[in-house]
Design a protein around this motif. Structure first.
Motif, PDB file in Angstrom:
ATOM      1  N   ALA A   3      55.419 -46.772 -42.083  1.00 17.66           N
ATOM      2  CA  ALA A   3      54.824 -47.591 -43.024  1.00 17.66           C
ATOM      3  C   ALA A   3      54.759 -46.971 -44.343  1.00 17.66           C
ATOM      4  CB  ALA A   3      53.272 -47.843 -42.633  1.00 17.66           C
ATOM      5  N   PRO A   4      54.879 -47.849 -45.342  1.00 20.52           N
ATOM      6  CA  PRO A   4      54.885 -47.176 -46.631  1.00 20.52           C
ATOM      7  C   PRO A   4      53.717 -46.503 -46.932  1.00 20.52           C
ATOM      8  CG  PRO A   4      54.881 -49.634 -46.722  1.00 20.52           C
ATOM      9  CD  PRO A   4      54.676 -49.343 -45.362  1.00 20.52           C
ATOM     10  N   ALA A   5      53.724 -45.359 -47.912  1.00 21.11           N
ATOM     11  CA  ALA A   5      52.560 -44.691 -48.306  1.00 21.11           C
ATOM     12  C   ALA A   5      51.665 -45.619 -48.885  1.00 21.11           C
ATOM     13  CB  ALA A   5      52.896 -43.361 -48.968  1.00 21.11           C
ATOM     14  N   ARG A   6      50.249 -45.267 -48.688  1.00 16.42           N
ATOM     15  CA  ARG A   6      49.295 -46.083 -49.410  1.00 16.42           C
ATOM     16  C   ARG A   6      48.692 -45.355 -50.619  1.00 16.42           C
ATOM     17  NH1 ARG A   6      45.034 -48.306 -45.757  1.00 16.42           N
ATOM     18  NH2 ARG A   6      44.762 -49.722 -47.343  1.00 16.42           N
ATOM     19  N   ILE A   7      48.470 -45.839 -51.808  1.00 22.66           N
ATOM     20  CA  ILE A   7      48.144 -44.991 -52.849  1.00 22.66           C
ATOM     21  C   ILE A   7      46.487 -45.325 -53.079  1.00 22.66           C
ATOM     22  CG2 ILE A   7      48.074 -45.010 -55.296  1.00 22.66           C
ATOM     23  CD1 ILE A   7      51.039 -46.105 -55.112  1.00 22.66           C
ATOM     24  N   TYR A  34      33.999 -43.872 -48.480  1.00 21.95           N
ATOM     25  CA  TYR A  34      35.188 -44.858 -48.402  1.00 21.95           C
ATOM     26  C   TYR A  34      36.158 -44.799 -49.502  1.00 21.95           C
ATOM     27  CZ  TYR A  34      36.772 -49.510 -47.489  1.00 21.95           C
ATOM     28  OH  TYR A  34      37.519 -50.505 -46.787  1.00 21.95           O
ATOM     29  N   ASP A  35      37.363 -45.039 -48.779  1.00 25.23           N
ATOM     30  CA  ASP A  35      38.414 -45.010 -49.600  1.00 25.23           C
ATOM     31  C   ASP A  35      39.146 -46.222 -49.909  1.00 25.23           C
ATOM     32  OD1 ASP A  35      38.249 -41.997 -49.899  1.00 25.23           O
ATOM     33  OD2 ASP A  35      39.766 -41.707 -48.338  1.00 25.23           O
ATOM     34  N   ILE A  36      39.368 -46.760 -50.998  1.00 21.27           N
ATOM     35  CA  ILE A  36      40.165 -48.083 -51.423  1.00 21.27           C
ATOM     36  C   ILE A  36      41.642 -47.599 -51.868  1.00 21.27           C
ATOM     37  CG2 ILE A  36      40.024 -49.928 -52.814  1.00 21.27           C
ATOM     38  CD1 ILE A  36      37.324 -49.535 -53.458  1.00 21.27           C
ATOM     39  N   HIS A  37      42.419 -48.282 -51.335  1.00 19.33           N
ATOM     40  CA  HIS A  37      43.995 -48.053 -51.392  1.00 19.33           C
ATOM     41  C   HIS A  37      44.738 -49.377 -51.930  1.00 19.33           C
ATOM     42  CE1 HIS A  37      42.997 -45.247 -48.244  1.00 19.33           C
ATOM     43  NE2 HIS A  37      44.035 -44.483 -49.054  1.00 19.33           N
ATOM     44  N   ASP A  38      45.763 -49.360 -52.769  1.00 21.64           N
ATOM     45  CA  ASP A  38      46.735 -50.552 -53.033  1.00 21.64           C
ATOM     46  C   ASP A  38      46.562 -51.577 -51.949  1.00 21.64           C
ATOM     47  OD1 ASP A  38      46.974 -49.584 -55.673  1.00 21.64           O
ATOM     48  OD2 ASP A  38      49.085 -49.108 -55.279  1.00 21.64           O
ATOM     49  N   GLY A  39      46.431 -52.697 -52.157  1.00 21.25           N
ATOM     50  CA  GLY A  39      46.456 -53.954 -51.354  1.00 21.25           C
ATOM     51  C   GLY A  39      44.938 -54.058 -50.570  1.00 21.25           C
ATOM     52  N   ASP A  40      44.270 -53.071 -50.677  1.00 18.32           N
ATOM     53  CA  ASP A  40      42.676 -53.412 -50.130  1.00 18.32           C
ATOM     54  C   ASP A  40      42.061 -54.690 -50.796  1.00 18.32           C
ATOM     55  OD1 ASP A  40      43.437 -51.472 -48.281  1.00 18.32           O
ATOM     56  OD2 ASP A  40      41.803 -49.983 -49.170  1.00 18.32           O
ATOM     57  N   PHE A  41      41.301 -55.473 -49.874  1.00 18.92           N
ATOM     58  CA  PHE A  41      40.667 -56.357 -50.275  1.00 18.92           C
ATOM     59  C   PHE A  41      39.337 -56.099 -50.153  1.00 18.92           C
ATOM     60  CE2 PHE A  41      38.183 -60.186 -50.064  1.00 18.92           C
ATOM     61  CZ  PHE A  41      38.472 -60.937 -51.177  1.00 18.92           C
ATOM     62  N   ILE A  42      38.446 -55.878 -51.281  1.00 18.85           N
ATOM     63  CA  ILE A  42      37.034 -55.573 -50.781  1.00 18.85           C
ATOM     64  C   ILE A  42      36.036 -56.710 -51.486  1.00 18.85           C
ATOM     65  CG2 ILE A  42      35.210 -53.647 -51.847  1.00 18.85           C
ATOM     66  CD1 ILE A  42      37.875 -52.716 -50.157  1.00 18.85           C
ATOM     67  N   ALA A  43      35.152 -56.763 -50.693  1.00 20.41           N
ATOM     68  CA  ALA A  43      33.907 -57.543 -50.934  1.00 20.41           C
ATOM     69  C   ALA A  43      32.694 -57.115 -50.969  1.00 20.41           C
ATOM     70  CB  ALA A  43      33.989 -58.909 -50.212  1.00 20.41           C
ATOM     71  N   VAL A  71      35.223 -41.411 -57.173  1.00 20.20           N
ATOM     72  CA  VAL A  71      36.523 -40.722 -58.023  1.00 20.20           C
ATOM     73  C   VAL A  71      37.523 -41.852 -58.239  1.00 20.20           C
ATOM     74  CG1 VAL A  71      38.646 -39.187 -57.681  1.00 20.20           C
ATOM     75  CG2 VAL A  71      36.314 -38.548 -56.679  1.00 20.20           C
ATOM     76  N   LEU A  72      37.920 -41.974 -59.406  1.00 18.22           N
ATOM     77  CA  LEU A  72      39.098 -42.965 -59.708  1.00 18.22           C
ATOM     78  C   LEU A  72      40.163 -42.345 -60.579  1.00 18.22           C
ATOM     79  CD1 LEU A  72      36.705 -45.766 -61.493  1.00 18.22           C
ATOM     80  CD2 LEU A  72      37.449 -45.772 -59.115  1.00 18.22           C
ATOM     81  N   PRO A  73      41.389 -42.603 -60.268  1.00 18.49           N
ATOM     82  CA  PRO A  73      42.533 -42.333 -60.951  1.00 18.49           C
ATOM     83  C   PRO A  73      42.362 -42.504 -62.511  1.00 18.49           C
ATOM     84  CG  PRO A  73      43.334 -43.686 -59.390  1.00 18.49           C
ATOM     85  CD  PRO A  73      41.787 -43.958 -59.570  1.00 18.49           C
ATOM     86  N   GLU A  74      42.893 -41.498 -63.233  1.00 19.49           N
ATOM     87  CA  GLU A  74      42.817 -41.453 -64.640  1.00 19.49           C
ATOM     88  C   GLU A  74      43.235 -43.018 -65.272  1.00 19.49           C
ATOM     89  OE1 GLU A  74      44.215 -37.946 -66.746  1.00 19.49           O
ATOM     90  OE2 GLU A  74      42.987 -36.810 -65.649  1.00 19.49           O
ATOM     91  N   ASP A  75      44.240 -43.556 -64.654  1.00 16.89           N
ATOM     92  CA  ASP A  75      45.149 -44.401 -65.397  1.00 16.89           C
ATOM     93  C   ASP A  75      44.243 -46.007 -65.024  1.00 16.89           C
ATOM     94  OD1 ASP A  75      45.869 -44.498 -62.775  1.00 16.89           O
ATOM     95  OD2 ASP A  75      47.701 -45.231 -62.863  1.00 16.89           O
ATOM     96  N   VAL A  76      43.228 -45.754 -64.220  1.00 19.12           N
ATOM     97  CA  VAL A  76      42.379 -46.906 -63.862  1.00 19.12           C
ATOM     98  C   VAL A  76      41.754 -47.577 -65.059  1.00 19.12           C
ATOM     99  CG1 VAL A  76      40.516 -47.881 -62.227  1.00 19.12           C
ATOM    100  CG2 VAL A  76      42.387 -46.372 -61.325  1.00 19.12           C
ATOM    101  N   ARG A  77      41.823 -48.881 -65.238  1.00 22.23           N
ATOM    102  CA  ARG A  77      40.955 -49.571 -66.214  1.00 22.23           C
ATOM    103  C   ARG A  77      40.159 -50.562 -65.714  1.00 22.23           C
ATOM    104  NH1 ARG A  77      45.229 -51.461 -70.429  1.00 22.23           N
ATOM    105  NH2 ARG A  77      43.874 -53.291 -70.387  1.00 22.23           N
ATOM    106  N   ILE A  78      38.871 -50.414 -66.102  1.00 26.02           N
ATOM    107  CA  ILE A  78      37.944 -51.397 -65.239  1.00 26.02           C
ATOM    108  C   ILE A  78      37.381 -52.273 -66.680  1.00 26.02           C
ATOM    109  CG2 ILE A  78      35.840 -51.489 -63.804  1.00 26.02           C
ATOM    110  CD1 ILE A  78      36.571 -48.751 -62.835  1.00 26.02           C
ATOM    111  N   PHE A  79      37.031 -53.580 -66.059  1.00 23.32           N
ATOM    112  CA  PHE A  79      36.143 -54.288 -66.950  1.00 23.32           C
ATOM    113  C   PHE A  79      34.963 -54.686 -66.430  1.00 23.32           C
ATOM    114  CE2 PHE A  79      34.884 -58.852 -68.047  1.00 23.32           C
ATOM    115  CZ  PHE A  79      34.637 -58.622 -69.404  1.00 23.32           C
ATOM    116  N   PHE A  80      33.719 -54.467 -66.710  1.00 17.66           N
ATOM    117  CA  PHE A  80      32.521 -55.113 -65.874  1.00 17.66           C
ATOM    118  C   PHE A  80      31.712 -56.011 -67.009  1.00 17.66           C
ATOM    119  CE2 PHE A  80      28.149 -54.262 -65.750  1.00 17.66           C
ATOM    120  CZ  PHE A  80      27.814 -54.905 -64.211  1.00 17.66           C
ATOM    121  N   ALA A  81      31.548 -57.201 -66.452  1.00 12.77           N
ATOM    122  CA  ALA A  81      30.712 -58.013 -67.065  1.00 12.77           C
ATOM    123  C   ALA A  81      29.397 -58.357 -66.542  1.00 12.77           C
ATOM    124  CB  ALA A  81      31.373 -59.639 -66.999  1.00 12.77           C
ATOM    125  N   ALA A  82      28.295 -58.028 -67.115  1.00 12.49           N
ATOM    126  CA  ALA A  82      26.799 -58.104 -66.560  1.00 12.49           C
ATOM    127  C   ALA A  82      26.520 -59.237 -66.237  1.00 12.49           C
ATOM    128  CB  ALA A  82      26.096 -57.390 -67.601  1.00 12.49           C
TER     129      ALA A  82
END
Length: 91
Positions: A3-7, A34-43, A71-82
């Motif tokens: 299987a391809p490596a999951r990031i 918990y770990d979240i990888h590329d392609g994971d769908f989280i609710a 822990v988030l990678p340095e290149d992660v950009r997050i937008f939060f709307a309250a």
């Protein structure tokens, strides 16, 4: 066939969040690992007041009442709307 490596995109280590109430401290998230990888769908689901928004705020570094590590990678950009935007009144 391998299987391809999951990031890994996020890692939660012993994350707990709490509120101070008149009756004492209320823990709304308790020791999440918990770990979240590329392609994971989280609710994040639950009844009103259970800590969903607080958890999202913690991911964004906006919730000081808790423990553990997010822990988030340095290149992660997050937008939060309250849910409620509290801006100063302009005159």
């Amino acid at each position: 066939m391998n299987a391809p490596a999951r990031i890994k995109r996020a890692q939660f280590e012993h994350v707990s969040l709490s509120f101070d109430t008149p009756k004492g401290t209320l823990r709304v998230v308790d020791d999440v690992n918990y770990d979240i990888h590329d392609g994971d769908f989280i609710a994040v689901i639950g009844p009103s007041g259970c800590g969903k928004s607080s958890f999202i705020k913690a991911i964004n570094g906006l919730w000081p009442h808790g423990s553990g590590e997010i822990v988030l990678p340095e290149d992660v950009r997050i937008f939060f709307a309250a849910q409620e935007v509290k801006l100063p009144r302009l005159t």
